[in-house]
Motif scaffolding. Structure first.
Motif, short mmCIF file in Angstrom:
data_model
loop_
_atom_site.label_atom_id
_atom_site.label_comp_id
_atom_site.label_asym_id
_atom_site.label_seq_id
_atom_site.Cartn_x
_atom_site.Cartn_y
_atom_site.Cartn_z
N ASP A 1 0.81 -1.11 -0.03
CA ASP A 1 0.16 -0.05 0.32
C ASP A 1 0.98 1.48 0.33
OD1 ASP A 1 -2.24 -1.01 -0.19
OD2 ASP A 1 -3.11 -0.98 1.97
N ALA A 2 1.96 1.50 0.20
CA ALA A 2 3.09 2.15 1.15
C ALA A 2 3.53 2.85 -0.12
CB ALA A 2 3.64 2.43 2.14
N SER B 1 5.13 4.79 17.50
CA SER B 1 3.83 3.86 18.59
C SER B 1 2.57 3.75 17.76
CB SER B 1 3.86 4.04 19.94
OG SER B 1 3.79 5.68 20.02
N ARG B 2 2.22 4.96 17.28
CA ARG B 2 0.66 5.28 17.25
C ARG B 2 -0.09 4.73 16.86
NH1 ARG B 2 -1.29 11.03 15.72
NH2 ARG B 2 -3.61 9.83 16.25
N VAL B 3 0.52 3.98 15.40
CA VAL B 3 0.03 3.15 14.18
C VAL B 3 -0.17 1.50 14.61
CG1 VAL B 3 1.58 4.11 12.72
CG2 VAL B 3 2.56 2.47 13.39
N PHE B 4 0.10 1.13 16.02
CA PHE B 4 -0.15 -0.08 16.53
C PHE B 4 -1.78 0.58 17.06
CE2 PHE B 4 4.04 -0.21 15.96
CZ PHE B 4 4.50 -1.83 15.47
N GLU B 5 -2.67 1.31 17.30
CA GLU B 5 -3.07 2.04 18.18
C GLU B 5 -4.41 1.05 17.23
OE1 GLU B 5 -3.72 6.01 19.49
OE2 GLU B 5 -1.53 5.60 20.34
N PRO B 6 -5.53 0.53 17.57
CA PRO B 6 -6.59 0.10 16.91
C PRO B 6 -7.57 1.73 16.82
CG PRO B 6 -6.77 -0.88 18.97
CD PRO B 6 -5.66 0.08 19.04
N PHE B 7 -8.14 1.04 15.29
CA PHE B 7 -8.04 2.42 14.11
C PHE B 7 -7.64 3.83 14.13
CE2 PHE B 7 -11.50 0.31 16.92
CZ PHE B 7 -11.83 -0.71 15.85
N PHE B 8 -6.38 3.05 13.78
CA PHE B 8 -4.91 4.30 13.13
C PHE B 8 -5.46 4.02 11.98
CE2 PHE B 8 -1.04 6.23 11.77
CZ PHE B 8 -1.66 7.76 12.19
N THR B 9 -5.30 4.93 10.92
CA THR B 9 -5.42 4.28 9.59
C THR B 9 -5.00 5.88 8.87
OG1 THR B 9 -6.62 3.27 7.69
CG2 THR B 9 -7.41 4.65 8.88
N SER B 10 -4.20 5.62 7.80
CA SER B 10 -4.71 6.64 6.53
C SER B 10 -5.54 6.31 5.74
CB SER B 10 -3.36 7.38 6.40
OG SER B 10 -2.55 5.91 5.73
N ASN C 1 -10.79 5.72 2.64
CA ASN C 1 -11.74 5.27 1.80
C ASN C 1 -12.31 3.69 2.31
OD1 ASN C 1 -9.11 4.41 1.42
ND2 ASN C 1 -9.63 3.48 -1.51
N ARG C 2 -12.05 3.51 3.34
CA ARG C 2 -12.41 2.22 3.57
C ARG C 2 -11.87 1.72 5.04
NH1 ARG C 2 -8.09 -1.25 4.28
NH2 ARG C 2 -6.23 -1.19 2.55
N PRO C 3 -12.45 1.20 5.54
CA PRO C 3 -12.04 0.73 7.63
C PRO C 3 -11.42 -0.01 7.68
CG PRO C 3 -14.17 -0.39 6.63
CD PRO C 3 -13.53 0.65 5.35
N GLY C 4 -10.83 0.76 8.37
CA GLY C 4 -9.32 -0.16 8.88
C GLY C 4 -8.33 0.23 9.97
#
Ligand SMILES: Nc1ncnc2c1ncn2[C@@H]1O[C@H](COP(=O)(O)OP(=O)(O)OP(=O)(O)O)[C@@H](O)[C@H]1O
Ligand SMILES: [Mg+2]
Length: 97
Positions: free
Chosen positions: A9-10, A45-54, A57-60
């Motif tokens: 994705d990245a 550390s924040r990217v491991f938190e649930p519902f942290f997403t960029s 267009n879709r849930p993640g």
């Protein structure tokens, strides 16, 4: 699988994702490196938190939370660094069984 999908994705079209594995004294290390824009230290550390997403267009945002939980339940760890390929690098360390 989540770490590889995140790396894809990245990474811009035409870029490469590198998957490496190596034996370490207590187990194995899996390295997933991409050519995206990387992850700044203050977000690591924040990217491991649930519902942290960029993704807008879709849930993640559950992939890394689940990846970390599975890894830690197996006695391992996940670390994020700057990759040699120019983007992010995830290192998963797992002990031997
Ligand atoms: N290799 C990477 N390079 C840059 N940013 C990344 C990378 N891996 C994860 N991220 C950032 O961390 C966020 C959270 O990743 P995570 O896998 O938890 O959720 P997601 O991929 O957005 O959704 P999903 O629940 O489908 O996995 C991503 O949305 C992205 O912002
Ligand atoms: Mg993901």
């Amino acid at each position: 699988m989540n770490l590889a999908l995140n790396a894809i994705d990245a990474t811009p079209a035409g870029g490469a994702v590198a998957l490496r594995g190596r034996a370490t004294a207590p187990g194995v290390e899996l390295i997933i490196a991409d050519q995206g824009s990387g992850i700044p230290p203050d977000l690591r550390s924040r990217v491991f938190e649930p519902f942290f997403t960029s993704h807008s267009n879709r849930p993640g945002g559950l992939g890394l939370a689940i990846s970390r939980r599975i890894t830690e339940e197996a006695g391992g760890s996940i670390q994020i660094t700057d990759g040699a390929e120019g983007g992010a690098e995830f290192r998963v360390r797992l002990p031997s069984l």
